[in-house]
Design an enzyme around this catalytic site. Structure first.
Site, short mmCIF file in Angstrom:
data_model
loop_
_atom_site.label_atom_id
_atom_site.label_comp_id
_atom_site.label_asym_id
_atom_site.label_seq_id
_atom_site.Cartn_x
_atom_site.Cartn_y
_atom_site.Cartn_z
CG PHE A 131 -2.37 -0.02 0.97
CD1 PHE A 131 -2.91 -1.03 0.21
CD2 PHE A 131 -3.22 0.96 1.48
CE1 PHE A 131 -4.28 -1.07 -0.03
CE2 PHE A 131 -4.59 0.92 1.24
CZ PHE A 131 -5.12 -0.09 0.48
CD GLN B 110 -5.97 9.91 3.58
OE1 GLN B 110 -6.68 8.99 3.98
NE2 GLN B 110 -4.66 9.88 3.70
CG HIS C 9 -8.70 7.53 -1.40
ND1 HIS C 9 -8.41 7.07 -2.65
CD2 HIS C 9 -8.38 6.53 -0.55
CE1 HIS C 9 -7.94 5.83 -2.55
NE2 HIS C 9 -7.91 5.48 -1.28
CG LEU D 190 -12.22 4.46 -1.69
CD1 LEU D 190 -11.68 5.87 -1.55
CD2 LEU D 190 -11.87 3.64 -0.48
CD GLU E 259 -3.13 3.69 -0.91
OE1 GLU E 259 -3.88 4.50 -0.34
OE2 GLU E 259 -1.94 3.55 -0.63
NE ARG F 288 -5.02 6.24 1.07
CZ ARG F 288 -5.87 5.59 1.83
NH1 ARG F 288 -6.52 6.22 2.78
NH2 ARG F 288 -6.07 4.31 1.65
CG HIS G 210 -10.90 8.35 2.11
ND1 HIS G 210 -11.93 7.49 1.85
CD2 HIS G 210 -9.90 7.59 2.61
CE1 HIS G 210 -11.57 6.27 2.17
NE2 HIS G 210 -10.35 6.30 2.67
NE ARG H 240 -6.82 7.05 7.05
CZ ARG H 240 -7.22 5.99 6.33
NH1 ARG H 240 -6.78 4.78 6.62
NH2 ARG H 240 -8.05 6.14 5.34
C1 LIG Z 1 -14.94 3.46 1.33
C2 LIG Z 1 -13.89 3.46 2.41
C3 LIG Z 1 -12.84 2.55 2.37
C4 LIG Z 1 -11.87 2.54 3.36
N1 LIG Z 1 -10.86 1.61 3.31
C5 LIG Z 1 -9.95 1.54 4.32
C6 LIG Z 1 -8.95 0.53 4.34
O1 LIG Z 1 -8.86 -0.32 3.45
N2 LIG Z 1 -8.09 0.50 5.37
C7 LIG Z 1 -8.15 1.39 6.39
O2 LIG Z 1 -7.36 1.27 7.29
N3 LIG Z 1 -9.09 2.34 6.41
C8 LIG Z 1 -10.00 2.45 5.39
N4 LIG Z 1 -10.95 3.44 5.41
C9 LIG Z 1 -11.06 4.29 6.58
C10 LIG Z 1 -11.75 3.55 7.69
O3 LIG Z 1 -12.68 2.65 7.18
C11 LIG Z 1 -12.48 4.49 8.63
O4 LIG Z 1 -11.65 5.52 9.00
C12 LIG Z 1 -12.89 3.73 9.87
O5 LIG Z 1 -13.69 2.63 9.52
C13 LIG Z 1 -13.62 4.58 10.87
O6 LIG Z 1 -14.02 3.75 11.93
P1 LIG Z 1 -14.65 4.29 13.26
O7 LIG Z 1 -14.87 3.12 14.13
O8 LIG Z 1 -13.84 5.41 13.76
O9 LIG Z 1 -16.02 4.91 12.78
P2 LIG Z 1 -17.24 4.25 11.91
O10 LIG Z 1 -16.98 2.87 11.48
O11 LIG Z 1 -17.58 5.23 10.87
O12 LIG Z 1 -18.37 4.25 12.95
C14 LIG Z 1 -18.95 5.43 13.42
C15 LIG Z 1 -20.09 5.05 14.30
O13 LIG Z 1 -20.53 6.16 15.03
C16 LIG Z 1 -21.93 6.24 14.98
N5 LIG Z 1 -22.33 7.62 15.20
C17 LIG Z 1 -21.87 8.73 14.56
N6 LIG Z 1 -22.47 9.82 15.05
C18 LIG Z 1 -23.33 9.40 16.02
C19 LIG Z 1 -24.24 10.06 16.89
N7 LIG Z 1 -24.41 11.36 16.85
N8 LIG Z 1 -24.98 9.30 17.74
C20 LIG Z 1 -24.83 7.96 17.79
N9 LIG Z 1 -23.96 7.28 16.98
C21 LIG Z 1 -23.23 8.01 16.12
C22 LIG Z 1 -22.27 5.69 13.63
O14 LIG Z 1 -23.60 5.27 13.57
C23 LIG Z 1 -21.31 4.53 13.54
O15 LIG Z 1 -21.81 3.42 14.20
C24 LIG Z 1 -11.94 3.47 4.42
C25 LIG Z 1 -12.99 4.37 4.46
C26 LIG Z 1 -13.96 4.39 3.47
C27 LIG Z 1 -15.05 5.39 3.54
#
Ligand SMILES: Cc1cc2nc3c(=O)[nH]c(=O)nc-3n(C[C@H](O)[C@H](O)[C@H](O)COP(=O)(O)OP(=O)(O)OC[C@H]3O[C@@H](n4cnc5c(N)ncnc54)[C@H](O)[C@@H]3O)c2cc1C
Ligand code: SF4
Ligand code: SF4
Ligand code: FES
Lengths: 244, 610
Positions: B121, B234, B236, B250, B253, B314, B379, B414
């Protein structure tokens, strides 16, 4: 001039409702969910719909489009007949909350009944890709519950309490076939999951957006294992004797 | 006011993505009564969409890898603004967390000898990303979800938290509403862990879903916590650009990790000319060398030459694509070409199945036969709640944060794959930190008046049936942010952006619910999210204005160089008497020992292709 198409979308809640007409401006490559969003932003701000990824990865946007269970984010308008309105309804098998949103909480209750992955105490965590290809097929499930929606055991016969449904046969199979899992779920499969109700119509497989071969690869092998264990003592004995 | 229901816990986790689930699992394993809330259904959080993989120096594929190199790459990628302690813990603990996922039932792709496979990556020196095809996030969230539901965590789905409640200085719970019924709910809790993810819905073109309205960032800010690095957003490099409905979606990568080549409309492999001087020597210098790297990797061999230029970080690839398009060398729909079709079709389908389907079904493009069109998409937010590396504690007692909503781990940029590992490493730590804190914290005592105030804010849009449409305000904000606070920034633009935000803040106060009741009403929900979007947008713009240099994901056309002064500070945003204050705060000093580790990771030697 942008083209237009007409839509008929279900509007209503548990107390009742009806199909409402909307006109949508279409563009290239547009999907049903885009149209629903356009309606929301310009005509009906309170139109209830679930979605997250817009890319067939989260399984939130399940609905019935022209009578067929579909992910709205993956259903292209140019694949639907142009000579009549596009009809969008909520999934019928689950209790309606509002508009296109249904109460799918029952599925989460079923999931809780399945004992989680239980690792073998001292196995070696090495296995070949071929050994897990099938488990990975099952783990592609995005929990859209379209298979649950379409299965007649749930849809027509409402066997909700006694029948886990195809989604959870997939989950059971994924655990059963995991090379490192030590728990025994065959008794549960036999006595509680209701796998016996399934008469292999394959409707679930046909609607699965992840192309999981639910019937052939998950349900039939589960049924075989149940038969082996509970109905065929001779085969079971032989298998025990000649195992590895 | 209307009646509300009350739930009580020791630890309340807001957000059920990878970070929130991991935090809740840990907190409940410590014996704390743990509640978990999320806006969507369980298993639908952003984490489910992650594609490429999770970074951890397992050294299964490249034996030379270890935590030191991962640490070095993360700091270098973050332009040294990272919280060094977070980068250190992350690099050291990520392997354990990956093996832990496997012990909990995750099924990663395998190497030829049956170990967890790892792929290349951008910005990672070695092949480091464990993955499951291109659906790694699904594997991760399902594994954590299945683990979590059997652990006695109280789970509340489709419930939106709008405010953190305080008892004096400390956190004492949270207020929210059920999306289904619109009824209010109060969570009394000794500690709260924020795991709400990112802010992408501030921008027009984004890979993020409706959930990413910066709720956690904004609620922490309002509760008095400090946000850092907000200027670093970021973009992407590769989002879809056509058809219009999927613009921004998306393109992982992993396509480049598997050998995808970027070309402009003239057919030039343009990334060669954009490699930064500082690490140019890490990359192939010719088409032949890059191709040989791919051939060797595909054959399962250890590469004897350097990586293709597409695997630059990125920030750099996104700027390069933007520049190519701007200078008139873009593809028909305003992107550039990304090509993997020179590889065997079967391999592409096996390694990138969801990309294959995504393009075939949504864009009529068969990626095994023709190139994709791609362009930058908003992203990820590097910025977030300032936390203590070891415990996830914010600057407000009782408030913890982990995952994308926290700041510091990734500094100015990142690396791909470093988020999924961040979620499990710091999710666990925040769960531990919060459970530990809750042991000696007093019983939660929310203040009735604060609850009433929170409730009246939530119901206000119903008093304005003729108010403005929230959809219009959101659209105008997205336009303003994309135009004036985007990939390339200038002082004049940022100031214009801030002026527009001010106008939008005023308009947001007049937002109304034109139709429907409290029952599952998305228009109302969006009306409430606007405040959060506006807070994070303002924070991004203000911090971007103050950082008069270009570094990582932050590029100022009027200050194109890095400035050593800004290399020594993080910008911190705080709510000071209803005014947003941005100030410089010194970087944490990296201990000499770790500096040595950083310096000792040597750069690879140039290898000439014969
Ligand atoms: C399409 C895509 C592909 C990606 N691919 C990669 C990858 O291959 N490798 C990598 O390392 N990273 C990747 N990323 C980044 C990574 O997926 C995210 O940064 C990461 O999943 C975020 O996780 P999190 O647990 O912080 O939040 P999330 O998984 O987004 O969870 C947020 C949670 O908070 C809840 N929430 C938000 N606001 C409130 C509120 N006000 N009240 C109650 N609940 C709330 C939501 O409902 C959800 O359950 C990718 C991102 C995207 C969008
Ligand atoms: S094959 Fe079985 S589970 Fe699937 S739809 Fe038919 S009856 Fe239901
Ligand atoms: S098995 Fe297929 S149809 Fe059923 S829930 Fe999973 S993805 Fe949906
Ligand atoms: S929105 Fe995620 S599957 Fe359709």
């Amino acid at each position: 001039m942008p083209e237009q198409r007409s839509f008929r979308v279900f509007r209503g809640d548990a107390g009742g409702g009806q199909m409402k007409e909307y006109t949508v401006e279409t563009g290239p490559g547009m999907v049903v969910l885009d149209a629903v969003h356009q309606i929301q932003a310009t005509q009906a701000p309170d139109l209830a719909v679930r979605w997250n990824c817009k890319a067939a990865k989260c399984g939130s946007c399940s609905a019935e489009v022209n009578g067929k269970p579909k992910l709205m984010c993956k259903t292209r308008l140019d694949d639907l007949p142009a000579d009549r309105p596009v009809e969008v309804r909520p999934m019928r098998t689950f209790p309606l909350i509002k508009d296109l949103v249904t109460d799918v909480s029952w599925n989460y209750e079923v999931n809780k009944k399945i004992p989680p992955f239980t690792p073998k105490p001292n196995g070696e965590w090495r296995w070949m890709q071929e050994d897990v290809d099938r488990v990975q097929e099952f783990r592609k499930c995005i929990e859209c519950f379209l298979c649950q929606n379409v299965c007649h055991v749930l849809r027509e016969h409402q066997k909700q309490p006694e029948f886990f449904g195809p989604r959870f046969f997939v989950r059971l199979a994924a655990l059963e076939m995991h090379p490192m899992d030590a728990a025994d779920r065959l008794d549960l499969t036999h006595r509680q999951s209701g796998v016996g109700y399934c008469n292999i119509t394959k409707c679930c497989t046909e609607v699965c957006p992840e192309d999981i071969h639910i019937t052939d690869n998950a349900i039939i092998p589960l049924k075989e294992r149940v038969v082996d264990r509970f109905y065929d003592p001779v085969r079971r004995l032989l298998r025990k004797l000649f195992r590895r | 006011m209307d009646k509300y229901e009350t739930h009580e816990s020791d630890v309340l986790v807001i957000g059920a993505g990878g970070a929130g689930l991991r935090a809740a699992i840990e907190s409940s394993a410590q014996g704390a009564r743990t509640a978990l809330v999320c806006k969507s259904l369980l298993g639908k959080a952003h984490t489910v969409m992650a594609e490429g993989g999770i970074a951890a120096a397992l050294a299964n594929v490249d034996a030379e890898d270890d935590w030191r190199v991962h640490f070095h790459d993360t700091m270098a990628g973050g332009k040294m603004l990272n919280n060094w302690r977070m980068a250190e813990l992350h690099a050291k603990e990520a392997p354990d967390r990956v093996y832990e996922l496997e012990r909990w039932g995750a099924v990663f792709d395998r190497t030829g000898d049956g170990k967890i496979l790892q792929r290349a990556f951008g910005g990672h020196r070695y092949k480091r990303l464990s993955h499951v095809g291109d659906r790694t996030g699904l594997e991760m969230i399902r594994t954590l979800q299945d683990k979590g539901v059997h652990q006695g965590i109280d789970i509340y789905m489709e419930c939106t938290i709008t405010r953190l409640l305080k008892d004096g200085d400390r956190i004492t719970g949270a207020f929210g509403y059920w999306r289904e019924s619109g009824r209010y709910v109060v969570f009394k809790s000794k500690a709260v862990v924020l795991a709400t993810g990112g802010i992408g819905k501030s921008y027009k073109i984004t890979s993020n879903s409706w959930e990413y309205t910066g709720d956690g960032h904004a609620m922490a800010y309002e509760a008095g916590a400090e946000l850092i690095d907000m200027e670093f957003v970021q973009f992407h490099p590769t989002g879809m650009v056509w058809p219009p409905g999927v613009r921004g979606l998306l393109v992982t990568e992993a396509v480049r990790g598997e050998g995808g080549i970027l070309r402009n409309s003239k057919g030039e492999r343009f990334m060669f000319k954009y490699l930064p001087e500082a690490n140019k020597k890490d990359f192939a210098e010719s088409d032949e060398e890059a191709r040989r790297w791919v051939d060797e990797v595909l054959a399962g061999k250890k590469p004897t030459v350097r990586r293709p230029p597409e695997l630059s970080t990125r920030d750099n690839v996104a700027r390069s694509i933007y520049t190519e398009v701007k200078e008139g060398r873009g593809s028909p729909h305003g992107g550039v070409f990304l090509d993997i079709s020179y590889q065997p079709a079967e391999r592409v389908k096996k390694k990138l199945p969801s990309m294959y389907h995504q393009f075939l079904e949504l864009a009529d493009v068969d990626i095994t036969k023709e190139p994709m069109e791609v362009g930058p998409t908003c992203h990820y937010s590097m910025g977030g709640v300032r936390v203590d590396a070891d415990s996830g504690a914010s600057t407000v007692p009782g408030l913890f944060a982990c995952g994308e909503v926290s700041g510091g781990m990734h500094g100015g940029n990142r690396l791909g794959g470093n988020s999924l590992s961040d979620l499990v490493v710091f999710g666990r730590r925040a769960g531990l930190g919060a459970a530990d804190y809750a042991k000696s914290a007093p019983s939660p005592r929310p203040d009735g008046r604060e609850i009433e105030e929170a409730a009246s804010i939530v119901s206000a849009p119903f008093d304005r049936p003729d108010g403005e449409s929230p959809y219009d305000i959101q659209r105008d904000l997205q336009t303003a942010m994309s135009e004036f606070v985007g990939i390339f920034r200038t002082e004049a633009d940022l100031e214009e952006g801030l002026r527009r935000i001010e106008t939008l803040k005023a308009r947001a106060k007049t937002v109304g619910v034109a139709e429907g009741t409290r029952l599952y009403n998305p228009g109302w929900h969006l009306a409430l999210d606007l405040k959060n979007l506006l807070i994070v947008s303002e924070a991004i713009a203000r911090a971007a204005l103050l950082r008069k240099e270009s570094r990582g994901a932050h590029s100022r056309l009027d200050h194109p160089k890095t400035d050593s002064h800004f290399g020594k500070v993080n910008l911190a945003v705080r709510n000071v008497g209803e005014r947003m204050e941005v100030r410089e705060t010194p970087l944490l000093e990296m201990p000499a020992e770790l500096k040595k580790v950083y310096d000792e990771v040597e750069t690879p030697k140039a290898v000439k292709v014969p």
